[in-house]
Design an enzyme around this catalytic site. Sequence first.
Site, mmCIF file in Angstrom:
data_model
loop_
_atom_site.group_PDB
_atom_site.id
_atom_site.type_symbol
_atom_site.label_atom_id
_atom_site.label_comp_id
_atom_site.label_asym_id
_atom_site.label_seq_id
_atom_site.Cartn_x
_atom_site.Cartn_y
_atom_site.Cartn_z
ATOM 1 N N GLY A 87 66.712 -38.445 -47.910
ATOM 2 C CA GLY A 87 68.105 -37.983 -47.024
ATOM 3 C C GLY A 87 67.906 -38.916 -45.823
ATOM 4 O O GLY A 87 69.139 -39.502 -45.777
ATOM 5 N N LEU A 89 68.432 -42.398 -45.271
ATOM 6 C CA LEU A 89 68.988 -43.410 -46.222
ATOM 7 C C LEU A 89 67.837 -44.536 -46.215
ATOM 8 O O LEU A 89 67.684 -45.092 -45.203
ATOM 9 C CB LEU A 89 70.471 -43.730 -46.040
ATOM 10 N N SER A 351 43.633 -59.699 -37.963
ATOM 11 C CA SER A 351 43.428 -58.773 -36.826
ATOM 12 C C SER A 351 43.030 -57.426 -37.101
ATOM 13 O O SER A 351 42.297 -56.686 -36.317
ATOM 14 C CB SER A 351 44.710 -59.024 -35.953
ATOM 15 N N GLU A 378 56.532 -53.683 -41.932
ATOM 16 C CA GLU A 378 55.866 -52.442 -41.519
ATOM 17 C C GLU A 378 56.694 -51.318 -42.018
ATOM 18 O O GLU A 378 55.911 -50.406 -42.458
ATOM 19 C CB GLU A 378 55.790 -52.473 -40.003
HETATM 20 C C1 LIG Z 1 69.106 -43.072 -41.750
HETATM 21 C C2 LIG Z 1 70.282 -42.405 -42.249
HETATM 22 N N1 LIG Z 1 71.293 -42.565 -41.388
HETATM 23 C C3 LIG Z 1 72.529 -41.913 -41.514
HETATM 24 C C4 LIG Z 1 72.751 -40.758 -42.326
HETATM 25 C C5 LIG Z 1 73.742 -39.925 -42.376
HETATM 26 N N2 LIG Z 1 74.524 -40.307 -43.543
HETATM 27 C C6 LIG Z 1 74.266 -39.561 -44.671
HETATM 28 S S1 LIG Z 1 75.425 -40.089 -46.148
HETATM 29 C C7 LIG Z 1 75.796 -41.371 -44.968
HETATM 30 C C8 LIG Z 1 76.727 -42.193 -45.739
HETATM 31 C C9 LIG Z 1 76.481 -42.815 -46.892
HETATM 32 O O1 LIG Z 1 77.038 -43.678 -47.881
HETATM 33 P P1 LIG Z 1 76.968 -43.613 -49.035
HETATM 34 O O2 LIG Z 1 75.498 -44.069 -49.464
HETATM 35 O O3 LIG Z 1 77.883 -44.545 -49.838
HETATM 36 O O4 LIG Z 1 77.192 -42.484 -50.002
HETATM 37 P P2 LIG Z 1 78.469 -41.644 -50.566
HETATM 38 O O5 LIG Z 1 79.327 -41.493 -49.403
HETATM 39 O O6 LIG Z 1 78.992 -42.897 -51.570
HETATM 40 O O7 LIG Z 1 77.986 -40.484 -51.255
HETATM 41 C C10 LIG Z 1 75.213 -41.349 -44.006
HETATM 42 C C11 LIG Z 1 75.633 -42.246 -42.655
HETATM 43 C C12 LIG Z 1 71.310 -40.670 -43.168
HETATM 44 N N3 LIG Z 1 71.317 -39.558 -44.037
HETATM 45 N N4 LIG Z 1 70.429 -41.371 -42.834
#
Ligand SMILES: Cc1ncc(C[n+]2csc(CCOP(=O)(O)OP(=O)(O)O)c2C)c(N)n1
Length: 638
Positions: A87, A89, A351, A378
């Site tokens: 979730g 990303l 370290s 990290e």
């Molecule tokens: C770390 C993070 N930042 C923001 C989001 C919110 N978010 C969910 S899907 C998305 C866009 C993703 O785009 P893509 O991977 O191209 O998916 P598609 O629109 O093609 O399904 C965002 C910004 C998230 N889930 N995780």
Amino acid sequence: MPMGMADVATVLFSRFLKFDPADPAWPDRDRFVLSAGHGSMLLYALLYLTGYEGVTLDELRAFRQWGSKTPGHPEYGHTPGVETTTGPLGQGIATAVGMALAERLLNARFGDDFVDHYTYVIAGDGCLMEGLSHEAISLAGHLRLNRLIVLFDDNEISIDGSTSLSCSDDQLVRFKASGWSASRIDGHDPEAIAEAIERARNSGRPSLIACRTVIGFGAPNRQGSEKAHGAPLGTEEVAMTRAALGWPFEPFEIPESVLKQWRKIGERGHAVRRDWIERTRSLNPVARSPFHDALNRYLPCGYAEAMTDIRDRFATDKPKIATRQASQLVIDAIAESLPNLLGGSADLTHSNLTRARTHQPVRADGFDGSYIHYGVREHAMGAAMNGIALHGGFIPYGGTFLTFADYSRPAIRLAALMGIRVIHVMTHDSIGLGEDGPTHQPVEHLASLRAIPNLLVFRPGDAIETAEAWDCALRAVTSPSVLCLSRQAVPTFGEGRDVINLVALGAYVVVEPEGGRDITLIATGSEVSIALEAAKLLAGESVRAAVVSAPCFDLFREQSREYRAKVLGSVPRIGIEAAVEGDWARWLGDSGEFVGMTGFGASAPAEVLYREFGITAEAVATAAMRRLARSKVAVIHS
Ligand SMILES: Cc1ncc(C[n+]2csc(CCOP(=O)(O)OP(=O)(O)O)c2C)c(N)n1
């Protein structure tokens, strides 16, 4: 995503993926990670169609609802067949790197007959935009994890619109530069998909397959646009999509013939799994036992003895050493009895003191090693350790400075949410690190890590507590741990320390004055010795001070009310920790006082910093006298 990547997922599941819904935890299954977790319905649909128990049509109907097996994003441990929680990303692809690494490591130990599988990932533009993806693909390329295959949903759309709004990376070039094989295909052409996967399976490198797809494929007015990302299509558009795709069936109606074919795909792995079980039965007992221990997450029988020995040695020798050094001695002592202990550091091995004498580095041409040089990565280290723990077969631990916990925090949070055993060794845990200054001196990190549910934050005060904290972390099968360790030497405290693991109680009384307490001094880590000195100063003033060491708030919280009351006592309390106050108030109460940091540190030798920031035995004694004077005034007024 579920519509755009349906073709790719169908080819993968129907022609390649080795899995058996009858045993979602079968160790030699291929791993499938949906890194683009927002497309969870694609995974749920596949789990239903292939026959995972409990993932029913009713569960699909209850998508994102309370108590359903189909939460908004896939959750490990909640839905069978979900290999990791995704979730946020980028986490999925980085976790998958850990899975693919664990597969190669386990393969090097037990051979192709027992460990021989692939890790497949579906990742979107979002995953590849995240910085974490760079750390992860760089590590995977360096280690040539050729069993890792990433299917990139290359639809050029994210939430704000076209990816061209924010990104002009050439992903193929990027991956190739990191040592991957990379190709681009039409993600709606089953033969092209199959050919690319076949090629990737035979590549000597990890593979990226950029699948050019259309988001919301089939929805005439929404496909190819960000409008297909999150908002429901609406009744009219759904009807038009049905017509466009030639799908005449009602919602949730799966024609028998289609379901039959999918269930057949689900059954394909039965025989393969049964053969694998037969082969493991034929393993000779000498090899079977470590394989069994590793896969079942058992601590082998020699471990307890090795741990007791080192702890007892500390109790006898009473060394004055840094807790990071004590940790090194513990790792050295237990490594041989724990062949599945998998160490590492994000380029701070000397370290963090994380490498055992017997540990050989893991290399692209040598997966029989037990120590991973994660490089200065990290975040990827945290996520990869999650993947290693999820894959099974190893207990991963990895080191960095405590102040850089922020760099891996999202992965630590997911480990806590998933309830997996991952051990973070975070040294240089306070201003006590000295001259490196405030950028490297954690002040808020203990408080912020303690705020993560189901994360065990240990701050041992001496060598014995360090051994006990390691023991707790290794036994905590459903929680990740952070071991916060000092750079500077600390004395071993206490006479005739109990043989039971006192760190497991979270906090315990180190000194109980005769004739009752006037004040209780509670400290953690390197400040326990300050509290002990302060108690001596107070004794000179005829003040009876108890000293409590509190190496793990999380475990203390779990003790009985009676035990906690006994440890905390009913007299005023002083808390001592070279960090910001955070949730100390909970243990100190209204009549308590905290001696610690109120802002950032500075660059100077440790002793100077402790003196300048007022974290000394004298300052503690003064605070105690002040508290006692106030409580006397309060008694007179009442
Ligand atoms: C770390 C993070 N930042 C923001 C989001 C919110 N978010 C969910 S899907 C998305 C866009 C993703 O785009 P893509 O991977 O191209 O998916 P598609 O629109 O093609 O399904 C965002 C910004 C998230 N889930 N995780």
